[in-house]
Design a protein around this motif. Structure first.
Motif, PDB file in Angstrom:
ATOM      1  N   CYS A 158       6.848 -16.105  -8.016  1.00 58.22           N
ATOM      2  CA  CYS A 158       7.856 -15.298  -7.340  1.00 58.22           C
ATOM      3  C   CYS A 158       7.472 -13.840  -7.537  1.00 58.22           C
ATOM      4  N   ALA A 159       7.668 -13.040  -6.525  1.00 58.10           N
ATOM      5  CA  ALA A 159       7.356 -11.615  -6.631  1.00 58.10           C
ATOM      6  C   ALA A 159       8.414 -10.822  -5.883  1.00 58.10           C
ATOM      7  N   THR A 160       8.537  -9.553  -6.242  1.00 52.17           N
ATOM      8  CA  THR A 160       9.474  -8.672  -5.550  1.00 52.17           C
ATOM      9  C   THR A 160       8.775  -7.371  -5.197  1.00 52.17           C
ATOM     10  N   SER A 161       9.323  -6.683  -4.231  1.00 51.05           N
ATOM     11  CA  SER A 161       8.860  -5.322  -3.964  1.00 51.05           C
ATOM     12  C   SER A 161       9.979  -4.556  -3.276  1.00 51.05           C
ATOM     13  N   ARG A 162       9.806  -3.256  -3.227  1.00 53.43           N
ATOM     14  CA  ARG A 162      10.740  -2.432  -2.493  1.00 53.43           C
ATOM     15  C   ARG A 162      10.487  -2.625  -1.005  1.00 53.43           C
ATOM     16  N   PRO A 163      11.435  -2.243  -0.181  1.00 51.72           N
ATOM     17  CA  PRO A 163      11.283  -2.523   1.243  1.00 51.72           C
ATOM     18  C   PRO A 163      10.250  -1.631   1.912  1.00 51.72           C
ATOM     19  N   SER A 164      10.067  -1.846   3.188  1.00 54.70           N
ATOM     20  CA  SER A 164       9.095  -1.089   3.974  1.00 54.70           C
ATOM     21  C   SER A 164       9.331   0.403   3.848  1.00 54.70           C
ATOM     22  N   GLY A 165       8.312   1.149   4.166  1.00 54.12           N
ATOM     23  CA  GLY A 165       8.324   2.592   3.947  1.00 54.12           C
ATOM     24  C   GLY A 165       7.261   2.912   2.932  1.00 54.12           C
ATOM     25  N   GLY A 166       6.721   1.867   2.336  1.00 54.54           N
ATOM     26  CA  GLY A 166       5.709   1.975   1.300  1.00 54.54           C
ATOM     27  C   GLY A 166       4.342   2.202   1.876  1.00 54.54           C
ATOM     28  N   ALA A 173     -10.023  -2.276  10.663  1.00 58.79           N
ATOM     29  CA  ALA A 173      -9.499  -1.177   9.842  1.00 58.79           C
ATOM     30  C   ALA A 173      -8.198  -1.612   9.180  1.00 58.79           C
ATOM     31  N   LEU A 174      -8.060  -1.264   7.943  1.00 55.68           N
ATOM     32  CA  LEU A 174      -6.905  -1.673   7.162  1.00 55.68           C
ATOM     33  C   LEU A 174      -5.894  -0.545   7.057  1.00 55.68           C
ATOM     34  N   TYR A 175      -4.636  -0.917   6.893  1.00 55.23           N
ATOM     35  CA  TYR A 175      -3.613   0.092   6.601  1.00 55.23           C
ATOM     36  C   TYR A 175      -3.611   0.402   5.105  1.00 55.23           C
ATOM     37  N   SER A 176      -3.679  -0.616   4.286  1.00 62.16           N
ATOM     38  CA  SER A 176      -3.656  -0.403   2.841  1.00 62.16           C
ATOM     39  C   SER A 176      -4.432  -1.497   2.124  1.00 62.16           C
ATOM     40  N   VAL A 177      -4.882  -1.166   0.944  1.00 65.52           N
ATOM     41  CA  VAL A 177      -5.532  -2.144   0.061  1.00 65.52           C
ATOM     42  C   VAL A 177      -4.847  -2.097  -1.299  1.00 65.52           C
ATOM     43  N   HIS A 178      -4.495  -3.266  -1.796  1.00 64.34           N
ATOM     44  CA  HIS A 178      -3.889  -3.388  -3.115  1.00 64.34           C
ATOM     45  C   HIS A 178      -4.865  -4.137  -4.018  1.00 64.34           C
ATOM     46  N   TRP A 179      -4.945  -3.739  -5.258  1.00 71.15           N
ATOM     47  CA  TRP A 179      -5.783  -4.445  -6.238  1.00 71.15           C
ATOM     48  C   TRP A 179      -4.901  -4.993  -7.359  1.00 71.15           C
ATOM     49  N   TYR A 180      -5.152  -6.257  -7.705  1.00 69.67           N
ATOM     50  CA  TYR A 180      -4.424  -6.933  -8.771  1.00 69.67           C
ATOM     51  C   TYR A 180      -5.422  -7.630  -9.683  1.00 69.67           C
ATOM     52  N   ARG A 181      -5.033  -7.778 -10.939  1.00 71.70           N
ATOM     53  CA  ARG A 181      -5.831  -8.550 -11.888  1.00 71.70           C
ATOM     54  C   ARG A 181      -4.964  -9.698 -12.402  1.00 71.70           C
ATOM     55  N   GLN A 182      -5.552 -10.869 -12.466  1.00 75.70           N
ATOM     56  CA  GLN A 182      -4.833 -12.039 -12.954  1.00 75.70           C
ATOM     57  C   GLN A 182      -5.630 -12.689 -14.079  1.00 75.70           C
ATOM     58  N   LYS A 183      -5.016 -12.744 -15.236  1.00 77.29           N
ATOM     59  CA  LYS A 183      -5.641 -13.454 -16.351  1.00 77.29           C
ATOM     60  C   LYS A 183      -5.270 -14.933 -16.249  1.00 77.29           C
ATOM     61  N   HIS A 184      -6.102 -15.746 -16.840  1.00 77.89           N
ATOM     62  CA  HIS A 184      -5.940 -17.203 -16.715  1.00 77.89           C
ATOM     63  C   HIS A 184      -4.550 -17.645 -17.162  1.00 77.89           C
ATOM     64  N   GLY A 185      -3.862 -18.351 -16.283  1.00 78.97           N
ATOM     65  CA  GLY A 185      -2.551 -18.881 -16.626  1.00 78.97           C
ATOM     66  C   GLY A 185      -1.420 -17.865 -16.566  1.00 78.97           C
ATOM     67  N   LEU A 213      -2.616  -4.763   7.525  1.00 77.92           N
ATOM     68  CA  LEU A 213      -3.262  -4.192   8.712  1.00 77.92           C
ATOM     69  C   LEU A 213      -2.414  -3.119   9.384  1.00 77.92           C
ATOM     70  N   HIS A 214      -1.088  -3.232   9.241  1.00 76.34           N
ATOM     71  CA  HIS A 214      -0.210  -2.326   9.979  1.00 76.34           C
ATOM     72  C   HIS A 214       0.881  -1.799   9.074  1.00 76.34           C
ATOM     73  N   PRO A 215       1.297  -0.556   9.284  1.00 71.99           N
ATOM     74  CA  PRO A 215       2.404  -0.040   8.478  1.00 71.99           C
ATOM     75  C   PRO A 215       3.692  -0.805   8.725  1.00 71.99           C
ATOM     76  N   GLY A 216       3.830  -1.362   9.907  1.00 73.97           N
ATOM     77  CA  GLY A 216       5.040  -2.129  10.199  1.00 73.97           C
ATOM     78  C   GLY A 216       5.072  -3.490   9.563  1.00 73.97           C
ATOM     79  N   ASN A 217       3.956  -3.896   8.970  1.00 68.23           N
ATOM     80  CA  ASN A 217       3.902  -5.231   8.373  1.00 68.23           C
ATOM     81  C   ASN A 217       3.331  -5.152   6.966  1.00 68.23           C
ATOM     82  N   ASN A 218       3.654  -4.071   6.259  1.00 63.36           N
ATOM     83  CA  ASN A 218       3.028  -3.906   4.949  1.00 63.36           C
ATOM     84  C   ASN A 218       3.756  -4.643   3.844  1.00 63.36           C
TER      85      ASN A 218
END
Lengths: 114, 112
Positions: free
Chosen positions: A91-99, B27-39, B92-97
């Motif tokens: 499960c994850a959460t985030s703030r709404p669009s505008g980000g 072209a991307l709108y944004s890129v997020h980076w995450y790290r996940q440790k095992h389990g 890809l889009h600010p409207g779908n971030n």
């Protein structure tokens, strides 16, 4: 501390026996997500909510349902679990669009189907 | 339009550097980076939004190229605690971030 809490952390269910996973958050975030993650794979988005607006992914099986009775809580119901549904559910959460805003993940529920 | 991460796996000795790439055909709108440790659950590292942007926190930094089709994560003087799987998530889009398209992950192992 504000956080995302998932219960239970480990769940064992029998093939075909309905199971419900729960998620709660104290971040007061509008957006909540349910992901399925299998071993060595990326998280797969099942659904997300923007407030009470429910968004289902096209490839999410009908066997998976979700409820969000209020801002703080969200539930994942698996109506008839199959062996292929064994996975970590995040499960994850985030703030709404505008980000864009980061997603805050709970610790996950590891589901085993016997 | 799943982003492509490379390499799939990296093994380092403590103190060595690594670069993980996340590439898209669009072209991307944004890129997020995450790290996940095992389990454990994924943990947020950073978001990049602008072409040419660079961000960093201590010895982990990232860049987003001018065309906004590739992001790279730089891990310098790696520590044992850096071990885990690194995922990029893209929009890809600010409207779908609100939704991210995740890469398949890069497994990083740091050995003493």
């Amino acid at each position: 501390d504000a956080m995302v809490i998932q219960n239970p952390r480990y769940q064992v269910t029998q093939f075909g026996k309905p199971v419900t996973l729960s998620c709660s958050q104290t971040l007061n975030h509008n957006v909540m997500y349910w992901y399925q993650q299998k071993s060595s794979q990326a998280p797969k988005l099942l659904f997300h909510y923007y407030d009470k607006d429910f968004n289902n992914e096209a490839d999410t099986p009908d066997n998976f349902q979700s409820r969000r009775p209020n801002t703080s809580f969200c539930f994942l119901d698996i109506r008839s679990p199959g062996l292929g549904d064994a996975a970590m559910y995040l499960c994850a959460t985030s703030r709404p669009s505008g980000g864009p805003y980061e997603q805050y993940f709970g610790p996950g529920t590891r589901l085993t189907v016997t | 339009q799943q982003p492509v991460q490379s390499p799939q796996a990296v093994i380092l000795r403590e103190g060595e550097d690594a670069v993980i790439n996340c590439s898209s055909s669009k072209a991307l709108y944004s890129v997020h980076w995450y790290r996940q440790k095992h389990g454990e659950a994924p943990v947020f590292l950073m978001i990049l939004l602008k072409g040419g942007e660079q961000k960093g926190h201590e010895k982990i930094s990232a860049s987003f190229n001018e065309k906004k089709q590739q992001s790279s994560l730089y891990l310098t003087a790696s520590q044992l605690s850096y071990s885990g799987t690194y995922f990029c998530g893209t929009s890809l889009h600010p409207g779908n971030n609100r939704k991210l398209i995740w890469g398949l992950g890069t497994s990083l192992a740091v050995n003493p």
